[in-house]
Motif scaffolding. Structure first.
Motif, short mmCIF file in Angstrom:
data_model
loop_
_atom_site.label_atom_id
_atom_site.label_comp_id
_atom_site.label_asym_id
_atom_site.label_seq_id
_atom_site.Cartn_x
_atom_site.Cartn_y
_atom_site.Cartn_z
N VAL A 857 41.78 60.08 46.54
CA VAL A 857 41.24 58.84 47.10
C VAL A 857 42.08 57.65 46.64
N HIS A 858 42.50 57.69 45.37
CA HIS A 858 43.34 56.62 44.84
C HIS A 858 44.67 56.56 45.59
N GLU A 859 45.27 57.72 45.83
CA GLU A 859 46.53 57.77 46.58
C GLU A 859 46.35 57.19 47.99
N PHE A 860 45.25 57.54 48.62
CA PHE A 860 44.97 57.03 49.97
C PHE A 860 44.84 55.50 49.93
N CYS A 861 44.13 54.99 48.94
CA CYS A 861 43.90 53.54 48.86
C CYS A 861 45.18 52.79 48.54
N VAL A 862 46.07 53.39 47.76
CA VAL A 862 47.36 52.75 47.47
C VAL A 862 48.14 52.54 48.77
N GLY A 863 48.08 53.53 49.65
CA GLY A 863 48.72 53.36 50.96
C GLY A 863 48.08 52.26 51.78
N LYS A 864 46.75 52.16 51.70
CA LYS A 864 46.02 51.15 52.47
C LYS A 864 46.31 49.73 51.98
N ILE A 865 46.41 49.54 50.66
CA ILE A 865 46.63 48.18 50.16
C ILE A 865 48.01 47.67 50.57
N LYS A 866 48.97 48.57 50.72
CA LYS A 866 50.28 48.15 51.23
C LYS A 866 50.18 47.78 52.70
N GLU A 867 49.47 48.61 53.44
CA GLU A 867 49.33 48.40 54.88
C GLU A 867 48.60 47.10 55.18
N GLU A 868 47.61 46.76 54.37
CA GLU A 868 46.77 45.60 54.64
C GLU A 868 47.07 44.42 53.71
N ASN A 869 48.17 44.53 52.93
CA ASN A 869 48.59 43.44 52.05
C ASN A 869 47.45 42.98 51.14
N PHE A 870 46.73 43.94 50.60
CA PHE A 870 45.52 43.63 49.83
C PHE A 870 45.84 43.30 48.37
N ILE A 871 46.60 44.15 47.72
CA ILE A 871 47.05 43.91 46.34
C ILE A 871 48.49 44.39 46.27
N HIS A 872 49.33 43.64 45.54
CA HIS A 872 50.68 44.13 45.30
C HIS A 872 50.74 44.69 43.88
N ILE A 873 51.12 45.97 43.77
CA ILE A 873 51.22 46.63 42.48
C ILE A 873 52.68 46.62 42.03
N ILE A 874 52.93 46.09 40.84
CA ILE A 874 54.28 46.13 40.27
C ILE A 874 54.43 47.45 39.55
N ARG A 875 55.29 48.30 40.06
CA ARG A 875 55.43 49.66 39.55
C ARG A 875 56.24 49.70 38.27
N TYR A 890 48.62 38.07 47.88
CA TYR A 890 47.42 37.33 47.52
C TYR A 890 46.94 37.72 46.12
N ARG A 891 47.17 39.00 45.77
CA ARG A 891 46.77 39.52 44.46
C ARG A 891 47.92 40.35 43.91
N VAL A 892 48.18 40.20 42.60
CA VAL A 892 49.26 40.94 41.95
C VAL A 892 48.72 41.64 40.72
N HIS A 893 49.07 42.93 40.58
CA HIS A 893 48.68 43.70 39.40
C HIS A 893 49.93 44.27 38.74
N ASP A 894 50.08 44.01 37.42
CA ASP A 894 51.23 44.50 36.67
C ASP A 894 50.72 45.25 35.45
N ALA A 895 51.01 46.56 35.40
CA ALA A 895 50.51 47.37 34.29
C ALA A 895 51.61 47.82 33.36
N ASN A 896 52.84 47.33 33.53
CA ASN A 896 53.93 47.92 32.78
C ASN A 896 54.88 46.92 32.13
#
Length: 1005
Positions: A857-875, A890-896
């Motif tokens: 489900v997490h993998e699916f949602c990661v694809g969706k947030i890119k498609e819908e510009n929901f959150i940008h994850i800094i890998r 609009y939203r940025v998440h940085d875990a690294n």
């Protein structure tokens, strides 16, 4: 081994490369000996660089004396190089004896040669590198050439990077980099002659003095001497680098004045070397922040002007980092930016701490600062004309739950209208807020009618996109006015809204489609029959099979793997085995490590260590990989252990961790789960996790929908057919159950058709079903589900914090008779009932305490947030500046990242509303190498510890609704934070400080 004495660079580089190879070859045995020797060779390299490059100063009265001294200088350099060559030859011979002849005493001989080498270097420093020698060099020699001075500064800074034991070394390194960037800036602006020479001599003296002090600190390990050296380094910074000394300040200002006077009308050099200007501007930003942080009693008007100057310099830094944006500016504007940087530096260097605290600004400095702020404002206005705010593309905004976002805007506008005219509010002229609100309510009503049809009609889809775009733009402009920006843009937005309303009114009058009213789907909800959701169904026979393989067989360390496609329940099977009483009684130690596709060796070792020891994650975070592996090895040694490595994608994972896992021939085991069969060892045999039979799938579907009551006879035929279409995947079964639980009985046939048509290829089973499940979600729940991607995959999330994040983002709609928290709980329950979210822990009083998403489900949602510009994850491993490729996150998440270096956010992404930093680090306010976007609603700094001072950036975030920050290392929190009227959730992890600042009715949480 032969090393040429004619090339000192080759001599030292070879020695350092050789020591590095030796360290990697004999990791644990020689690390202690080599680490210190590398630093000492590097220190010698810096001294030799100066000796070989410096030239005589021309003094007629000392010609004969200097010829003799020149010989002595060259002799000293020759002795340094000979010392390195001899030491390396002896060391190389000892290594050859050990590796080629396999002599048992060889390793001892290597240690002996390393010790002799180190003692020789220490003796040389003690006898030859004295303060009198340094003073002599400075009296009669100089580097003179700018490139040589910069190379020498780099060499000294390289040594400081290796001495990480004290903060003062990091500070000294930053100050040396300031001198380097200052020289580059001066040369770029054509400074030459005496002004440049004065700066070069000053930088050279500081650098060699710094090298002398750190050498004494290193070679004399006594506490008193080291404390004295650290004090002298602090004095060097305060008196010789910072412009507090009048003579230093005069040198700096003369150079900057010459930069302005010698400036060419040709801006091509500036365009080609913008990075040099950026480096210098960043140093100025650092200087002004240091000044503000060191002064606790500055007059409020001065703080205001200093903050404006800080923002202006950050803006220039951001602008210069964007070649396209800078290129579009007029020639005169580019030239003006160079002058502004010089003026800003003169103003900053003219300031002093005592002046700020006691007297305020001197008259000429005050006037210069006032003029500078006006020019910076003019530059901003010029950039705004090139990149107007009203031209923001709608595709830069999230496309998830667009109506919910518009409703959130309307709620905020209603609240703002009620406050308009109050003493402490921003006054909007001519009832503009009321006008905007009236138009937006009309537009929202139109969208409500079109919600089911806008994707089927090109014209309606275009109108929908334009309405959403203008709504987001309105929100941005009004919120910008609240923080002090101009009103001009609001007039343009009002005009756009009025035109759009007129166009829609015309469209509604001319259309004849009577079916345009919103059609409500016939919905039906079956209440969940379980207080805890079924995560996946695990078959008892497979649990027994795995336990037998783990507890029986060879005494040697053995590897067992569970293989199966996504959604089959491999992790749940492993979890059942892990928690089985037979396993806990058989093994002395149990450890669990989740791998995923993106991983690091340090993260894997950290997970294993935290599973088997009492220490916390933060306690081990600063340890390197070797230390972590050694601790794990020692902890497991002599014990029968089981380590589970979940979701492994490649054999390299095993190769990375196996060195830390001892084989004591006591029956220890490693259990892997993987989607692909991996050959971990020649005789390893995987356990293939089987799929459910059609009968088992139907049984699980009934259990999810009806509990013990069983399926009504009228639904048995279609229900069993749907179960069969799930192809034996437990996750697919429970996802479909979630769809059916919210679908009317007479629509089950439609679901059966959808499921049968969407599940085609084996590896796409669950993903197609997830798409179907996602499409059946109400829009409010879509946002809530996708928000889980703001957290690392597999992470257990506290429900209380998650609910307030949803509320702060505007996802939770106000419902009459219910608190927002209760509504958020209902949202979570709906996601759990649909088997999209898994409950990890239950509250004692009922309800979920923590939850997470299934990996798939997490993998699916990661694809969706890119498609819908929901959150940008800094890998992991990606530079945060990759954000530049986005239209407008609009939203940025940085875990690294070790530091969130996103200073360009202010210019590139002014509508950024959420920053989430999820890591374990210690930050000082100066570590914030970016200016926080002033429109932030959510700032989550999880795992980030501030030390010493609280960042004043935070008290300027007037739109902030959610703040999570650890203040245990902070001396005090400024009372001004209590003025953030929109702040609803302040998760300040030191309640004693929080209670002083906020009353109970100020915060909701």
């Amino acid at each position: 081994m032969e090393i040429s004495c004619s090339s000192s660079t080759d001599c030292f580089d070879f020695a350092l490369d050789y020591l590095d190879w030796l360290n990697k070859t004999f990791k644990y045995e020689l690390h202690f000996y080599i680490e210190g020797l590398e630093i000492e060779v590097s220190l010698l390299q810096s001294f030799d660089l100066y000796l070989t490059k410096c030239k005589r100063k021309r003094r007629r009265n000392h010609e004969i004396c200097l010829e003799q001294d020149a010989e002595e200088k060259d002799v000293t350099s020759f002795r340094i190089q000979s010392l390195i060559i001899t030491g390396m030859q002896d060391l190389d011979f000892a290594c050859w004896e050990y590796l080629m002849r396999s002599r048992l005493s060889g390793l001892t001989q290597i240690k002996s040669e390393l010790t002799i080498f180190q003692e020789a270097i220490e003796l040389f420093f003690e006898t030859d590198i004295k303060e009198s020698c340094i003073n002599f060099l400075l009296d009669y020699y100089w580097l003179r050439d700018p490139e040589l001075v910069i190379d020498f500064i780099d060499s000294v800074s390289k040594n400081l990077s290796k001495l990480r034991e004290r903060d003062v070394f990091e500070t000294l390194k930053e100050k040396l980099m300031f001198l380097k960037h200052f020289i580059h800036f001066a040369m770029l602006h054509g400074v030459e002659g005496q002004q440049l020479m004065d700066l070069l001599i000053h930088a050279e003296v500081v650098a060699i003095d710094a090298l002398r002090l750190i050498s004494i600190w290193w070679f004399d390990g006594k506490g008193e001497v080291r404390n004295g050296m650290e004090l002298q380094i602090s004095q060097l910074i305060g008196e010789k680098i910072n412009p507090t000394d009048p003579q230093v300040r005069e040198t700096y200002i003369h150079v900057l004045t010459a930069s302005k006077l010698s400036r060419s009308s040709d801006t091509s050099a500036l365009e080609k070397n913008k990075h040099l200007v950026v480096d210098f501007v960043d140093c100025l930003v650092h200087n002004i922040m240091e000044l503000l942080e060191s002064c606790t009693s500055i007059l409020v008007p001065i703080i205001f002007h200093m903050q404006k100057l800080l923002d202006g310099l950050r803006f220039l830094s951001i602008l210069l980092r964007h070649p396209e944006k800078f290129k579009e500016l007029r020639h005169g504007m580019k030239s003006l930016i160079g002058v502004v940087v010089c003026d800003a530096a003169i103003v900053i260097f003219s300031l002093s701490v005592n002046q700020l605290i006691k007297e305020g600004l001197a008259k000429e400095t005050d006037f210069a600062l006032f003029h500078l702020l006006k020019v910076l404002k003019f530059v901003r206005a010029e950039v705004a004309q090139v990149y107007p705010v009203t031209s923001v593309s709608p595709f830069g905004f999230p496309r998830t739950n667009e109506l919910g976002s518009m409703d959130f805007l309307l709620e905020n506008l209603i609240e703002l209208e009620s406050c308009n005219g109050a003493e402490d509010s921003i006054a909007f002229p001519n009832d503009q807020i009321h006008t905007v609100l009236d138009h937006l309510v009309f537009l929202r009503s139109f969208l409500g009618k079109m919600v089911d049809q806008h994707n089927r009609n090109g014209k309606l889809q275009a109108l929908w996109s334009r309405v959403i775009a203008v709504a987001y733009r309105t929100e941005f402009v009004i919120d910008s006015i609240v923080i002090g920006d101009k009103h001009e843009y609001l007039e343009s937005v009002v005009r756009d809204i009025q035109l759009l309303r007129t166009e829609i009114e015309t469209y509604e009058c001319t259309r004849h489609d009577t079916g345009a009213q919103r059609t409500n789907r016939k919905s039906f909800h079956i209440e969940s029959k379980r207080s805890t959701p079924v995560l996946n169904e695990v078959l008892d026979d497979e649990v027994k099979t795995i336990i037998d393989r783990l507890t029986r067989g060879s005494k040697l360390l053995d590897l067992v793997s569970i293989v199966g496609m996504a959604g089959l329940g491999k992790t749940t099977l492993a979890n059942r085995v892990y928690n089985d009483p037979l396993i806990s009684s058989h093994f002395h130690i149990l450890a669990w490590c989740t791998v995923y596709q993106v991983y690091s060796i340090q993260d894997l070792l950290l997970q294993i260590l935290c599973s088997i020891s009492a220490g916390s994650h933060s306690q081990y975070l600063k340890m390197d990989e070797d230390d972590l592996a050694e601790m794990i090895y020692k902890r497991l040694k002599g014990n029968r252990y089981l380590v589970i490595l979940d979701d492994v994608w490649e054999i390299e994972v095993w190769n990375l961790v196996k060195g830390s896992l001892p084989d004591d021939a006591n029956g220890s085991r490693i259990l892997f789960t993987s989607r692909i069969e991996l050959q971990f060892s020649p005789d390893s045999k995987a356990h293939h996790h089987r799929q459910l039979t059609d009968k088992e799938s139907w049984k699980l579907l009934q259990k999810k929908l009806f509990g013990k009551e069983g399926c009504p006879p009228r639904l048995i035929e279609v229900g069993s057919q749907i179960a069969k279409f799930c192809r034996g995947l437990p996750l697919t079964v429970v996802l479909v159950a979630g769809i059916l639980a919210n679908t009317a009985e007479d629509c089950w046939e439609e679901v059966a058709i959808s499921v049968s048509s969407s599940i085609i290829l084996d590896d796409e089973y669950c993903r197609k079903t997830l798409e179907l499940s996602y499409s059946h979600l109400p829009d409010d729940l879509k946002s809530c589900l996708l928000y889980f991607c703001a957290f690392s995959e597999g992470k257990s999330i506290r429900v209380s914090g998650l609910s307030w994040l949803w509320i702060s983002e505007g996802f939770v709609r106000k419902t009459e008779g219910k608190d927002l928290e209760d509504v958020a709980d209902n949202y979570l329950k709906a996601l759990v009932d649909r088997s999209l979210v898994m409950v990890i822990k239950q509250r004692s009083m009922g309800g979920a305490k923590s939850c997470r998403l299934h990996n798939l489900v997490h993998e699916f949602c990661v694809g969706k947030i890119k498609e819908e510009n929901f959150i940008h994850i800094i890998r992991r491993g990606k530079d945060p500046f990759s954000l530049a490729s986005l239209s407008s996150p609009y939203r940025v998440h940085d875990a690294n990242s070790t530091k969130l270096k996103t200073r360009e956010l202010m210019l590139s992404f002014p509508n950024l509303r959420t920053i989430m930093l999820d890591q374990s680090s210690s930050f000082s306010p100066l570590d914030f190498e970016f200016s926080l976007p002033k429109l932030l609603r959510v700032l989550l700094l999880e795992g980030v510890k501030f030390v010493a001072d609280f960042s004043m950036e935070l008290v300027l975030l007037v739109h902030l609704r959610f703040l999570l920050i650890d203040t245990k290392g902070i001396i005090s929190i400024p009372s001004a934070i209590a003025n953030l009227s929109t702040l609803k959730v302040a998760n300040i992890l030191d309640r004693r400080k929080l209670n002083v600042l906020f009353t109970e009715d100020h915060l909701e949480h």
